[in-house]
Design a protein around this motif. Sequence first.
Motif, PDB file in Angstrom:
ATOM      1  N   SER A   1       0.937  -1.180   0.055  1.00 40.27           N
ATOM      2  CA  SER A   1       0.227  -0.016   0.186  1.00 40.27           C
ATOM      3  C   SER A   1       0.658   1.283  -0.022  1.00 40.27           C
ATOM      4  CB  SER A   1      -0.787   0.071   1.217  1.00 40.27           C
ATOM      5  OG  SER A   1      -1.734   1.126   1.311  1.00 40.27           O
ATOM      6  N   LEU A   2       1.832   1.237   1.133  1.00 40.94           N
ATOM      7  CA  LEU A   2       2.770   2.541   0.866  1.00 40.94           C
ATOM      8  C   LEU A   2       3.639   2.406  -0.596  1.00 40.94           C
ATOM      9  CD1 LEU A   2       4.581   1.940   4.409  1.00 40.94           C
ATOM     10  CD2 LEU A   2       2.663   3.628   3.766  1.00 40.94           C
ATOM     11  N   PHE A   3       3.963   1.453  -1.066  1.00 42.05           N
ATOM     12  CA  PHE A   3       4.535   1.622  -2.343  1.00 42.05           C
ATOM     13  C   PHE A   3       3.901   1.851  -3.399  1.00 42.05           C
ATOM     14  CE2 PHE A   3       5.670  -0.555  -6.210  1.00 42.05           C
ATOM     15  CZ  PHE A   3       7.141  -0.190  -6.519  1.00 42.05           C
ATOM     16  N   ILE A   4       2.707   1.791  -3.739  1.00 45.93           N
ATOM     17  CA  ILE A   4       1.797   2.085  -4.709  1.00 45.93           C
ATOM     18  C   ILE A   4       1.187   3.483  -4.383  1.00 45.93           C
ATOM     19  CG2 ILE A   4       0.899  -0.334  -5.260  1.00 45.93           C
ATOM     20  CD1 ILE A   4      -1.889   0.094  -4.027  1.00 45.93           C
ATOM     21  N   HIS A   5       1.491   4.022  -3.294  1.00 54.14           N
ATOM     22  CA  HIS A   5       1.169   5.321  -2.932  1.00 54.14           C
ATOM     23  C   HIS A   5       2.288   6.527  -2.789  1.00 54.14           C
ATOM     24  CE1 HIS A   5      -2.955   3.496  -1.431  1.00 54.14           C
ATOM     25  NE2 HIS A   5      -3.343   4.904  -2.097  1.00 54.14           N
ATOM     26  N   ASP A   6       3.392   5.767  -3.177  1.00 59.25           N
ATOM     27  CA  ASP A   6       4.536   6.292  -3.551  1.00 59.25           C
ATOM     28  C   ASP A   6       5.356   6.865  -2.284  1.00 59.25           C
ATOM     29  OD1 ASP A   6       6.638   7.019  -5.460  1.00 59.25           O
ATOM     30  OD2 ASP A   6       5.808   9.131  -5.734  1.00 59.25           O
ATOM     31  N   ILE A   7       4.923   6.221  -1.259  1.00 54.91           N
ATOM     32  CA  ILE A   7       5.644   6.576   0.123  1.00 54.91           C
ATOM     33  C   ILE A   7       6.866   5.894   0.392  1.00 54.91           C
ATOM     34  CG2 ILE A   7       5.210   6.586   2.417  1.00 54.91           C
ATOM     35  CD1 ILE A   7       2.202   6.879   2.071  1.00 54.91           C
ATOM     36  N   ILE A   8       7.031   4.948  -0.114  1.00 55.24           N
ATOM     37  CA  ILE A   8       8.380   3.969  -0.125  1.00 55.24           C
ATOM     38  C   ILE A   8       8.669   3.506  -1.563  1.00 55.24           C
ATOM     39  CG2 ILE A   8       7.989   3.100   2.214  1.00 55.24           C
ATOM     40  CD1 ILE A   8       7.156   0.408   0.832  1.00 55.24           C
ATOM     41  N   GLY A   9       9.751   3.369  -1.823  1.00 53.13           N
ATOM     42  CA  GLY A   9      10.508   3.029  -3.249  1.00 53.13           C
ATOM     43  C   GLY A   9      10.868   1.580  -3.344  1.00 53.13           C
ATOM     44  N   ASN A  10      11.651   1.373  -4.422  1.00 50.48           N
ATOM     45  CA  ASN A  10      11.759  -0.102  -4.697  1.00 50.48           C
ATOM     46  C   ASN A  10      12.746  -0.883  -3.792  1.00 50.48           C
ATOM     47  OD1 ASN A  10      10.647   0.534  -7.141  1.00 50.48           O
ATOM     48  ND2 ASN A  10      12.841   1.107  -8.006  1.00 50.48           N
ATOM     49  N   GLY A  11      13.683  -0.263  -3.084  1.00 53.57           N
ATOM     50  CA  GLY A  11      14.451  -1.097  -1.896  1.00 53.57           C
ATOM     51  C   GLY A  11      13.611  -1.451  -1.103  1.00 53.57           C
ATOM     52  N   ALA A  12      12.765  -0.546  -0.535  1.00 58.43           N
ATOM     53  CA  ALA A  12      11.938  -1.162   0.796  1.00 58.43           C
ATOM     54  C   ALA A  12      10.859  -1.988   0.420  1.00 58.43           C
ATOM     55  CB  ALA A  12      11.074   0.248   1.420  1.00 58.43           C
ATOM     56  N   LEU A  13      10.414  -2.151  -0.651  1.00 57.62           N
ATOM     57  CA  LEU A  13       9.369  -3.325  -1.380  1.00 57.62           C
ATOM     58  C   LEU A  13      10.210  -4.303  -1.217  1.00 57.62           C
ATOM     59  CD1 LEU A  13       6.622  -3.950  -2.248  1.00 57.62           C
ATOM     60  CD2 LEU A  13       7.428  -3.683  -4.557  1.00 57.62           C
TER      61      LEU A  13
END
Length: 358
Positions: free
Chosen positions: A68-80
């Motif tokens: 959810s945070l990734f698709i809302h641009d709060i976290i990036g590739n590395g965090a995912l």
Amino acid sequence: MVNLLPIIKQTLLITFFVMSMMLIIEYLNVFTKGLWSKGIEKSKWKQVLLGAFLGVTPGCLGAYTAVSLFIHDIIGNGALVATMIATSGDEAFMMFTLFPEKAILLNVVIFTIAIAAGWLTDRFFKKKFYIPASDKHFHVHEIPECTGFPKNTFWHQLKHITPTRALMLMSILFFVTFITLDEHLASGSFHGILKWGHSSHSDSDPLWIKITFFTVISLSTAVIFIVNDHFLEKHLWGHIIKRHFSKIFLWTFFTLLLIALLMKHFDLHSVIQHNMFWVLVAAVLIGIIPESGPHLIFVMLFASGNLPLSILLASSIVQDGHGSLPLLAESRRSFIIVKLLNMAVGFSIGLAGLALGI
């Protein structure tokens, strides 16, 4: 012919303990309100740390939150990537149930690997895997809202107890009575649930295991007592019991049965020892499946002493339980990239572990 009664008893024991831990984790996840996610948008390092932390949280809620945070641009590739590497799905609960000390060590190692992999991902993949085209996203578990658990409702809830709360409390009472009265389960089988045919160094569980077991049961009972009816019905009953109980019970039962049959007719330890590379390949390939259950075979094989830690580690790195399902629904490209990276990391770590005899 395999005796089914011990397998059924062991399945009930494992399932109930896993469900108790899941209730506690669900409560903590909702109660914290996702406050840990504030102020991370501008720091890739903090994002990776958060992703790894969400990943090692037992169950899939941490992974859902990361997606959810990734698709809302709060976290990036590395965090995912860090999240998915660290995520072991419902199998994490199984590992903490069957071999808690080694599970802690395994999670520390995976956490470290996840941070390193996340950092490297951000270094080499500057462009984000997924750029949302609009504000409409696939619905996943958002950072949960805590509805509050006011103290003045406690006695009111007991006086006007709902059928669901009563059923859950009676189930715990039945289970504790079952464990107490069954001499086999009460005197050592919890520590060696899967050690078929292996001699134990002691006739009873270490004291700390019994303390841990009854502590978890007590905490889950307390959670059932104190939460309000809405939380009980929506989160504990609707999300945990209805969605997970039958699946965990059936997967555990049939996995135990399969391993028991294999061990009865084959020298399973010898077969695995002579085909380590192909077992590793199988673990990595099965890890592609975005489902908790198929991976349980590797947890059970490790618990029974028939699988090396390196292959369990590789399986845990590659598989995400249900955690990657929302990502697959939102962006197949992101899902494929993350899975390929996880497979590369898992296979490399597993191969290195086999080479070192781990």
